[in-house]
Design a protein around this motif. Structure first.
Motif, PDB file in Angstrom:
ATOM      1  N   THR B  19       1.010  -1.268   0.097  1.00 31.45           N
ATOM      2  CA  THR B  19      -0.003   0.264  -0.040  1.00 31.45           C
ATOM      3  C   THR B  19       0.973   1.287   0.090  1.00 31.45           C
ATOM      4  OG1 THR B  19       0.012   0.197   2.501  1.00 31.45           O
ATOM      5  CG2 THR B  19      -1.755  -1.114   1.210  1.00 31.45           C
ATOM      6  N   ARG B  20       0.420   2.183  -0.582  1.00 27.71           N
ATOM      7  CA  ARG B  20       1.034   3.609  -0.359  1.00 27.71           C
ATOM      8  C   ARG B  20       1.596   3.986   1.039  1.00 27.71           C
ATOM      9  NH1 ARG B  20      -1.649   7.915   0.826  1.00 27.71           N
ATOM     10  NH2 ARG B  20      -3.740   6.861   0.347  1.00 27.71           N
ATOM     11  N   GLN B  21       0.710   3.824   1.913  1.00 27.11           N
ATOM     12  CA  GLN B  21       1.229   3.902   3.334  1.00 27.11           C
ATOM     13  C   GLN B  21       2.350   3.283   3.860  1.00 27.11           C
ATOM     14  OE1 GLN B  21      -1.959   3.577   2.375  1.00 27.11           O
ATOM     15  NE2 GLN B  21      -3.402   5.002   3.236  1.00 27.11           N
ATOM     16  N   GLY B  22       2.109   1.856   3.583  1.00 23.96           N
ATOM     17  CA  GLY B  22       3.114   0.905   3.912  1.00 23.96           C
ATOM     18  C   GLY B  22       4.485   1.399   3.482  1.00 23.96           C
ATOM     19  N   THR B  23       4.490   1.605   2.239  1.00 18.57           N
ATOM     20  CA  THR B  23       5.580   2.151   1.452  1.00 18.57           C
ATOM     21  C   THR B  23       6.203   3.170   2.199  1.00 18.57           C
ATOM     22  OG1 THR B  23       4.773   0.972  -0.653  1.00 18.57           O
ATOM     23  CG2 THR B  23       6.701   2.345  -1.106  1.00 18.57           C
ATOM     24  N   ALA B  24       5.406   4.136   2.161  1.00 18.27           N
ATOM     25  CA  ALA B  24       5.903   5.440   2.842  1.00 18.27           C
ATOM     26  C   ALA B  24       6.596   5.224   4.261  1.00 18.27           C
ATOM     27  CB  ALA B  24       4.610   6.291   2.854  1.00 18.27           C
ATOM     28  N   ILE B  25       5.947   4.572   4.856  1.00 17.14           N
ATOM     29  CA  ILE B  25       6.689   4.326   6.322  1.00 17.14           C
ATOM     30  C   ILE B  25       7.755   3.621   6.033  1.00 17.14           C
ATOM     31  CG2 ILE B  25       6.362   2.997   8.517  1.00 17.14           C
ATOM     32  CD1 ILE B  25       3.257   3.419   8.172  1.00 17.14           C
ATOM     33  N   ASN B  26       8.063   2.737   5.626  1.00 15.44           N
ATOM     34  CA  ASN B  26       9.378   2.006   5.121  1.00 15.44           C
ATOM     35  C   ASN B  26      10.398   2.880   4.657  1.00 15.44           C
ATOM     36  OD1 ASN B  26       9.878  -0.968   5.604  1.00 15.44           O
ATOM     37  ND2 ASN B  26      10.940  -0.478   3.674  1.00 15.44           N
ATOM     38  N   ALA B  27       9.860   3.667   3.975  1.00 10.13           N
ATOM     39  CA  ALA B  27      10.718   4.749   3.265  1.00 10.13           C
ATOM     40  C   ALA B  27      11.182   5.545   4.193  1.00 10.13           C
ATOM     41  CB  ALA B  27      10.042   5.554   1.992  1.00 10.13           C
ATOM     42  N   VAL B  28      10.365   6.235   5.175  1.00  8.61           N
ATOM     43  CA  VAL B  28      11.061   7.171   6.134  1.00  8.61           C
ATOM     44  C   VAL B  28      11.710   6.458   6.928  1.00  8.61           C
ATOM     45  CG1 VAL B  28      10.339   9.124   7.434  1.00  8.61           C
ATOM     46  CG2 VAL B  28       8.596   7.645   6.489  1.00  8.61           C
ATOM     47  N   LEU B  29      11.815   5.274   7.471  1.00  8.15           N
ATOM     48  CA  LEU B  29      12.335   4.547   8.317  1.00  8.15           C
ATOM     49  C   LEU B  29      13.753   4.227   7.483  1.00  8.15           C
ATOM     50  CD1 LEU B  29      10.252   1.731   9.697  1.00  8.15           C
ATOM     51  CD2 LEU B  29      11.487   3.495  10.900  1.00  8.15           C
ATOM     52  N   GLU B  30      13.702   4.122   6.412  1.00  9.06           N
ATOM     53  CA  GLU B  30      15.130   3.686   5.597  1.00  9.06           C
ATOM     54  C   GLU B  30      15.851   5.061   5.462  1.00  9.06           C
ATOM     55  OE1 GLU B  30      14.321   1.888   1.556  1.00  9.06           O
ATOM     56  OE2 GLU B  30      15.047   0.071   3.107  1.00  9.06           O
ATOM     57  N   ARG B  31      15.075   6.342   5.516  1.00 11.68           N
ATOM     58  CA  ARG B  31      15.927   7.605   5.477  1.00 11.68           C
ATOM     59  C   ARG B  31      16.459   8.045   6.659  1.00 11.68           C
ATOM     60  NH1 ARG B  31      11.831  10.985   3.992  1.00 11.68           N
ATOM     61  NH2 ARG B  31      10.627   9.783   2.740  1.00 11.68           N
ATOM     62  N   SER B  32      15.669   7.522   7.826  1.00 10.12           N
ATOM     63  CA  SER B  32      16.309   7.975   9.169  1.00 10.12           C
ATOM     64  C   SER B  32      17.292   7.168   9.650  1.00 10.12           C
ATOM     65  CB  SER B  32      14.880   7.702  10.035  1.00 10.12           C
ATOM     66  OG  SER B  32      13.476   8.414   9.644  1.00 10.12           O
ATOM     67  N   ALA B  33      18.065   8.128  10.506  1.00  9.47           N
ATOM     68  CA  ALA B  33      19.181   7.472  10.860  1.00  9.47           C
ATOM     69  C   ALA B  33      19.052   6.903  12.227  1.00  9.47           C
ATOM     70  CB  ALA B  33      20.407   8.487  11.124  1.00  9.47           C
ATOM     71  N   GLY B  34      18.472   7.560  13.192  1.00 11.52           N
ATOM     72  CA  GLY B  34      18.481   7.167  14.586  1.00 11.52           C
ATOM     73  C   GLY B  34      17.044   6.614  14.969  1.00 11.52           C
ATOM     74  N   PHE B  35      16.686   6.724  16.213  1.00 10.76           N
ATOM     75  CA  PHE B  35      15.410   6.107  16.803  1.00 10.76           C
ATOM     76  C   PHE B  35      14.737   7.501  16.592  1.00 10.76           C
ATOM     77  CE2 PHE B  35      18.095   3.061  18.797  1.00 10.76           C
ATOM     78  CZ  PHE B  35      17.209   1.845  18.928  1.00 10.76           C
ATOM     79  N   ARG B  36      13.321   6.918  16.030  1.00  5.48           N
ATOM     80  CA  ARG B  36      12.255   8.113  16.125  1.00  5.48           C
ATOM     81  C   ARG B  36      10.843   7.478  16.592  1.00  5.48           C
ATOM     82  NH1 ARG B  36      12.511  10.866  10.218  1.00  5.48           N
ATOM     83  NH2 ARG B  36      11.250  12.278  11.716  1.00  5.48           N
ATOM     84  N   SER B  37      10.371   8.440  16.981  1.00  8.33           N
ATOM     85  CA  SER B  37       8.765   7.862  17.577  1.00  8.33           C
ATOM     86  C   SER B  37       7.805   7.738  16.700  1.00  8.33           C
ATOM     87  CB  SER B  37       8.481   9.088  18.640  1.00  8.33           C
ATOM     88  OG  SER B  37       7.897  10.163  18.182  1.00  8.33           O
ATOM     89  N   ALA B  38       6.785   6.982  16.841  1.00 11.22           N
ATOM     90  CA  ALA B  38       5.647   6.973  15.793  1.00 11.22           C
ATOM     91  C   ALA B  38       5.058   8.412  15.571  1.00 11.22           C
ATOM     92  CB  ALA B  38       4.711   5.885  16.520  1.00 11.22           C
ATOM     93  N   GLN B  39       4.828   8.975  16.570  1.00 16.62           N
ATOM     94  CA  GLN B  39       4.322  10.369  16.485  1.00 16.62           C
ATOM     95  C   GLN B  39       5.161  11.184  15.466  1.00 16.62           C
ATOM     96  OE1 GLN B  39       1.351  11.570  18.602  1.00 16.62           O
ATOM     97  NE2 GLN B  39       1.758   9.838  20.057  1.00 16.62           N
ATOM     98  N   ASP B  40       6.513  11.158  15.669  1.00 22.71           N
ATOM     99  CA  ASP B  40       7.671  11.942  14.882  1.00 22.71           C
ATOM    100  C   ASP B  40       7.352  11.305  13.308  1.00 22.71           C
ATOM    101  OD1 ASP B  40       9.814  13.233  14.361  1.00 22.71           O
ATOM    102  OD2 ASP B  40      11.029  11.719  15.057  1.00 22.71           O
ATOM    103  N   LEU B  41       7.526  10.170  13.567  1.00 23.86           N
ATOM    104  CA  LEU B  41       7.484   9.776  11.983  1.00 23.86           C
ATOM    105  C   LEU B  41       6.154  10.145  11.051  1.00 23.86           C
ATOM    106  CD1 LEU B  41       8.797   6.208  12.905  1.00 23.86           C
ATOM    107  CD2 LEU B  41       9.993   7.817  11.323  1.00 23.86           C
ATOM    108  N   HIS B  42       5.041  10.002  12.122  1.00 24.72           N
ATOM    109  CA  HIS B  42       3.735  10.269  11.410  1.00 24.72           C
ATOM    110  C   HIS B  42       3.722  11.709  11.145  1.00 24.72           C
ATOM    111  CE1 HIS B  42      -0.743  11.709  11.881  1.00 24.72           C
ATOM    112  NE2 HIS B  42      -0.620  11.013  10.746  1.00 24.72           N
ATOM    113  N   ALA B  43       4.234  12.554  11.880  1.00 20.97           N
ATOM    114  CA  ALA B  43       4.325  14.089  11.646  1.00 20.97           C
ATOM    115  C   ALA B  43       5.165  14.246  10.341  1.00 20.97           C
ATOM    116  CB  ALA B  43       4.935  14.931  12.793  1.00 20.97           C
ATOM    117  N   GLN B  44       6.179  13.761  10.158  1.00 19.57           N
ATOM    118  CA  GLN B  44       7.061  13.823   9.031  1.00 19.57           C
ATOM    119  C   GLN B  44       6.427  13.555   7.684  1.00 19.57           C
ATOM    120  OE1 GLN B  44      11.271  12.762   9.014  1.00 19.57           O
ATOM    121  NE2 GLN B  44      11.634  12.968   6.643  1.00 19.57           N
ATOM    122  N   LEU B  45       5.889  12.242   7.783  1.00 11.33           N
ATOM    123  CA  LEU B  45       5.044  11.852   6.731  1.00 11.33           C
ATOM    124  C   LEU B  45       4.074  12.735   6.150  1.00 11.33           C
ATOM    125  CD1 LEU B  45       4.704   8.071   7.633  1.00 11.33           C
ATOM    126  CD2 LEU B  45       5.830   8.831   5.634  1.00 11.33           C
TER     127      LEU B  45
END
Lengths: 142, 142
Positions: B19-45
């Motif tokens: 899904t578009r969303q699943g791919t997006a989440i995976n993508a941010v995680l891939e781009r992110s260096a360290g640990f990030r919170s769910a809220q943080d990731l959501h905000a960035q997306l």
DNA sequence: GTAATTGCAAAGGATTTGCTCTGGT
DNA sequence: ACCAGAGCAAATCCTTTGCAATTAC
């Protein structure tokens, strides 16, 4: 000669007043072996007949933690668990996921490992927790 | 010949649909260096223009975590933080109590120890967590 | 008496769940 | 068409805060 000894370290330091509730919290912590949550401690105090509010328990634990008198660890379920620092010999727990049976285990090698690996990463003043869960042989379905 | 490569490991495993969303989440995680919170990731997306709900982010992270594709650790403030695993093998974390810096550690000996000690107590299907905290050398005051 | 302490109720904040709608296959 | 996945809103859970009443000193 007699030395007057106050139980509550923060009272001894003149940091807080002596109250029934404060003393009670300190007492449960003293009697407790491992890590316990605030809610858990509060429940026990109530069961022991203490009249004390949850808020107060939280506030005392926070105060004790700030002063380094208790260790605080965030459990996997999001709860904070507290333990009085110091004296008791260090050990870990093996918990059955099904029946809750708990076995205490002690293994100096793990302590040493934790210390070594952390030190080599430039860390100091280490603390650690090890939790092992499994299904015990006495459980139905094992 | 061409090998079709799917980004999202769970899709590759046929565990989830693409899904578009699943791919997006995976993508941010891939781009992110360290640990990030769910809220943080959501905000960035959201900021990146993705139309995605917070719930979905949580559900994906949870799924990824269950499959060992991301690490989860509870931050001191009670937030869970996620990071894509370097290796998919089991490992533990060393966390600085002051600045939150995290180091991954791996030690087969500990795994073996946990397994052995639990088995000898009649347990099976073990899981374990090891948390080491300390103060890292890079922190002010160390 | 004065200021610290208590504790209820309400607020906060992160995460989960119920349930309906949407979209992959 | 079928069923997994999305997402809003509401529910949970732990913890903190506001504030009036209580208690230590």
């Amino acid at each position: 000669m007699s030395i007057q000894r106050s139980y509550h370290p923060l009272i001894a330091r003149g940091a807080v007043r002596s109250t029934r509730q404060g003393t009670a919290i300190n007492a449960v912590l003293e009697r407790s072996a491992g890590f316990r949550s605030a809610q858990d401690l509060h429940a026990q105090l109530r069961q022991d007949g203490e009249k004390i509010g949850l808020t107060t328990v939280y506030r005392h634990l926070q105060l004790l933690a700030e002063n380094g008198l208790v260790d605080v660890v965030r459990g996997v379920d999001g709860e904070s668990v507290y333990r009085r620092c110091g004296t008791e010999s260090h050990h870990h727990h093996l918990v059955c996921r099904r029946c809750g049976r708990t076995v205490e285990v002690e293994e100096p090698a793990v302590e040493a490992w934790a210390e070594r690996v952390a030190r080599s990463a430039g860390f100091h003043d280490m603390e650690h927790t090890v939790e092992i869960t499994g299904l015990c042989g006495d459980c139905p379905g094992s």
